[in-house]
Design a protein around this motif. Structure first.
Motif, PDB file in Angstrom:
ATOM      1  N   VAL A  81       0.877  -1.176   0.000  1.00 14.41           N
ATOM      2  CA  VAL A  81       0.000   0.000   0.000  1.00 14.41           C
ATOM      3  C   VAL A  81       0.911   1.221   0.000  1.00 14.41           C
ATOM      4  N   GLY A 111      -3.121  -0.719  -3.066  1.00 11.10           N
ATOM      5  CA  GLY A 111      -3.841   0.464  -2.624  1.00 11.10           C
ATOM      6  C   GLY A 111      -2.924   1.673  -2.658  1.00 11.10           C
ATOM      7  N   PHE A 140      -9.352   2.003   5.150  1.00 16.04           N
ATOM      8  CA  PHE A 140      -8.846   1.879   3.781  1.00 16.04           C
ATOM      9  C   PHE A 140      -7.877   0.708   3.625  1.00 16.04           C
ATOM     10  N   ALA A 144      -8.087  -2.301   0.976  1.00 15.50           N
ATOM     11  CA  ALA A 144      -7.050  -2.512  -0.046  1.00 15.50           C
ATOM     12  C   ALA A 144      -6.520  -3.944  -0.005  1.00 15.50           C
ATOM     13  N   ARG A 147      -8.691  -6.914  -1.583  1.00 15.74           N
ATOM     14  CA  ARG A 147      -8.947  -6.993  -3.027  1.00 15.74           C
ATOM     15  C   ARG A 147      -8.689  -8.414  -3.522  1.00 15.74           C
ATOM     16  N   VAL A 154      -4.610  -0.832  -9.646  1.00 15.33           N
ATOM     17  CA  VAL A 154      -5.169   0.354  -8.984  1.00 15.33           C
ATOM     18  C   VAL A 154      -4.886   1.574  -9.875  1.00 15.33           C
ATOM     19  N   TYR A 246      -8.431   7.973  -1.374  1.00 17.94           N
ATOM     20  CA  TYR A 246      -8.036   6.569  -1.207  1.00 17.94           C
ATOM     21  C   TYR A 246      -8.372   5.801  -2.489  1.00 17.94           C
ATOM     22  N   CYS A 248      -8.217   1.933  -4.342  1.00 21.53           N
ATOM     23  CA  CYS A 248      -7.891   0.504  -4.302  1.00 21.53           C
ATOM     24  C   CYS A 248      -8.845  -0.261  -5.216  1.00 21.53           C
TER      25      CYS A 248
END
Ligand SMILES: Cc1cc2nc3c(=O)[nH]c(=O)nc-3n(C[C@H](O)[C@H](O)[C@H](O)COP(=O)(O)O)c2cc1C
Length: 248
Positions: A81, A111, A140, A144, A147, A154, A246, A248
């Motif tokens: 991320v 993400g 968040f 992420a 997923r 992304v 954000y 994702c």
């Protein structure tokens, strides 16, 4: 259970704070690689790792020095991320640059977040990241990481080629008579830009203001008329709160 590692460059702590909130939501982290202090870390990450990677925005890019210090980190399809924090102006191409950098080094970017934090200069969003921001950061990161394997890439905002930036600012903190030569600023400067007598070396300084924020005597300062008038106008210009983004 996957192992969570935080990797950040964070001279004034906003980025570190947001990454720690994310890790907390995941049950903690096993290592923090602090690029502010560690100039050339080497790590290899695998499929059982999660890496949360963060940097501030300097002139619409990630700081060049942070990017250089990332060079020794390698993933192997490792979930990652990416996070940039910025001072309520804009993040421009920084998030895309960080995502591209992570991908080029073997990470799977699941993400990406552009988060508002207190600006280094002036008095802009001084209470951020606030509780609301940190709670949203935590939600968040969970999204992420959940997923599906085959989710599309992304979509990270930004432009290539990236705009010019990432080189630090023009302000050079001063040292007042209150300085007791404790050397804390010398040790904590992320680029070694403070000499043993606690005086800032103009060439290398990033204007990150870590020394000003950390000096226990309030001796490191930017008390000049030119800075004050810039800071006042800048604060007025950026007073409207921006919200985090954000992806994702
Ligand atoms: C040299 C420099 C350039 C900056 N450029 C930007 C910028 O382009 N846009 C912005 O919104 N904030 C900018 N900022 C503010 C930082 O991105 C923001 O305060 C960030 O959250 C600091 O992260 P840290 O606390 O983890 O060090 C800049 C700060 C510095 C020191």
């Amino acid at each position: 259970m996957k192992k969570v590692t935080l990797v950040y460059f964070s001279p004034t702590g906003n980025t570190q704070k947001s990454l720690e909130a994310m890790a907390q939501r995941l049950g903690g982290f096993s290592e923090a690689v602090d690029l502010t202090r560690d100039w050339s870390p080497v790590r290899r990450f695998g499929k059982d790792d999660i890496v949360i990677l963060g940097a501030p925005v300097y002139g619409g890019r990630i700081p060049a020095v942070a990017r250089e210090r990332l060079a020794g980190l390698r993933g192997e399809g490792t979930s990652c991320v990416v996070v940039v924090t910025y001072g309520n102006r804009h993040y421009d191409d920084a998030l895309l640059e960080l995502a591209d950098t992570a991908k080029a080094q073997g990470f799977d970017v699941v993400g990406a977040a552009a988060l508002v934090g207190r600006h280094t200069f002036g008095e802009i969003q001084t209470d951020r990241p606030d509780e609301r921001d940190l709670a949203a950061d935590g939600e968040f990161v969970v999204r992420a990481l959940s997923r599906g394997e085959n989710a599309p890439d992304v979509a990270v905002p930004g432009n290539r080629p990236y705009r010019d930036g990432g080189n630090g600012g023009k302000f050079r903190p001063l040292t007042s008579d209150a300085c007791v030569r404790c050397g804390l600023c010398v040790k904590s400067c992320p680029v070694g830009a403070i000499a043993d007598d606690c005086v800032t070396i103009a060439d290398t300084c990033l204007s990150c203001f870590r020394c000003i924020r950390r000096c226990p005597k309030g001796a490191k300062n930017m008390n000049t008329e030119a800075y004050r008038s810039f800071a006042e106008a800048f604060t007025e210009k950026l007073k409207v709160r921006r919200e985090n983004e954000y992806y994702c």
